[in-house]
Design an enzyme around this catalytic site. Structure first.
Site, PDB file in Angstrom:
ATOM      1  N   ASP A 193      17.411  43.599 -86.852  1.00 17.10           N
ATOM      2  CA  ASP A 193      15.951  43.394 -86.859  1.00 17.10           C
ATOM      3  C   ASP A 193      15.630  41.930 -87.164  1.00 17.10           C
ATOM      4  O   ASP A 193      16.517  41.142 -87.493  1.00 17.10           O
ATOM      5  CB  ASP A 193      15.266  44.356 -87.854  1.00 17.10           C
ATOM      6  CG  ASP A 193      15.661  44.101 -89.308  1.00 17.10           C
ATOM      7  OD1 ASP A 193      15.577  42.930 -89.749  1.00 17.10           O
ATOM      8  OD2 ASP A 193      16.041  45.063 -90.017  1.00 17.10           O
ATOM      9  N   HIS A 232      25.642  41.090 -86.222  1.00 19.92           N
ATOM     10  CA  HIS A 232      25.752  42.193 -85.257  1.00 19.92           C
ATOM     11  C   HIS A 232      24.730  42.101 -84.124  1.00 19.92           C
ATOM     12  O   HIS A 232      24.430  43.105 -83.489  1.00 19.92           O
ATOM     13  CB  HIS A 232      25.628  43.538 -85.990  1.00 19.92           C
ATOM     14  CG  HIS A 232      26.809  43.830 -86.875  1.00 19.92           C
ATOM     15  ND1 HIS A 232      26.790  44.748 -87.893  1.00 19.92           N
ATOM     16  CD2 HIS A 232      28.063  43.300 -86.885  1.00 19.92           C
ATOM     17  CE1 HIS A 232      27.988  44.784 -88.495  1.00 19.92           C
ATOM     18  NE2 HIS A 232      28.762  43.902 -87.912  1.00 19.92           N
ATOM     19  N   SER A 283      26.522  49.405 -97.273  1.00 15.69           N
ATOM     20  CA  SER A 283      27.560  50.286 -97.822  1.00 15.69           C
ATOM     21  C   SER A 283      28.913  49.586 -97.839  1.00 15.69           C
ATOM     22  O   SER A 283      29.865  50.119 -98.394  1.00 15.69           O
ATOM     23  CB  SER A 283      27.644  51.560 -96.973  1.00 15.69           C
ATOM     24  OG  SER A 283      27.977  51.224 -95.633  1.00 15.69           O
TER      25      SER A 283
END
Ligand code: OAD
Length: 231
Positions: A89, A104, A172
């Site tokens: 985003d 990414h 994570s």
């Protein structure tokens, strides 16, 4: 100014209404990652892959940065801040941060399938099969898929190596090679981890802030203020 590297993941944008991947209700519960976010999937069923990213792009265009994004942007007053994000985003950008490396890829960009240097900014949510680059080949989402190299990693490594302080927020630390970046930080530098669920991180001098990003970044600011005041 001290060099502060902020390494972010999907949790950073959760309070903006964008879903994370691996939690209950996360995207990888609804979709099989191999069906929508891998290079094999693109070859097998490009329509499904396009649709998945079109939905993500549509949601992003309706979302706004949250308190956490704004807090990180404000840190530029006191630190030389470099963001390394796994997020596709543009919420760090919209919050006003200036140095952002996307590991990414970026949802609001498309790129040529024959020339990776041909990258286009999208001002609409829908990318279609049949949309072509100027050389006549199909456009694809400008995303790093599973099964592909992470070209920005080479730029990210020295950023982390040179950091005086490292902040890890909303990830994570499950996806490599991105997660391995934390091991490039110099031994002993202060590391702050903002996440309501502690991710595994085997480094020393780690302070966990077990909160969502909005409140967590506010608490981080207090801790950084103490750090500056005490030299
Ligand atoms: P994950 O979904 O694996 O992890 C999200 C993390 O954010 C978890 O540790 C949550 O506890 C935490 N979290 C949830 N809500 C939060 C909040 N409001 N504030 C702070 N933390 C919160 O997402 P990532 O680690 O970003 O890659 O996933 C890494 C990569 O896996 C993604 O870039 C994506 C995905 O597959 C690709 O698609 C290539």
């Amino acid at each position: 100014m001290k060099k502060l590297v902020v390494f972010t993941g999907a949790g950073m944008s959760q309070e903006s209404g964008l879903r994370t991947f691996r939690e209950m209700g996360g995207l990888w519960e609804q979709y099989d990652v191999n069906d929508v976010a891998s290079i094999d999937a693109w070859h097998r069923n490009p329509e499904l892959v396009m649709d998945f990213y079109n939905q993500r792009r549509k949601q992003l265009m309706e979302a706004s940065p949250n308190k956490g994004h704004y807090g990180i942007a404000a840190l530029e007053k006191w630190f030389d801040v470099q963001i390394i994000t796994q997020n596709v985003d543009d919420l760090h950008e919209r919050a006003g941060s200036t140095n952002i490396l996307h590991l990414h890829g970026e949802l609001l960009k498309a790129r040529s399938t024959i020339d990776p240097d041909l990258i286009y900014t999208l001002d609409h949510w829908e990318l279609k099969l049949g949309d072509k680059c100027e050389k006549g080949s199909q456009l694809r989402p400008h995303i790093v898929w599973f099964g592909e190299q992470v070209p920005a990693l080479n730029a990210a490594i020295p950023m982390v190596e040179n950091a005086d302080i490292l902040v890890v927020a909303g990830t994570s630390l499950a996806v490599y090679p991105a997660a391995g970046l934390v091991h490039y930080a110099k031994n002993g530098i202060p590391i702050f981890v903002i996440d309501p669920n502690r991710p595994g991180i085997s480094r020393e001098n780690v302070t966990f802030i077990e909160e969502k990003a909005g409140k967590g970044v506010e608490m981080l600011m207090e801790k950084l203020k103490n750090l500056i005041e005490n030299g």
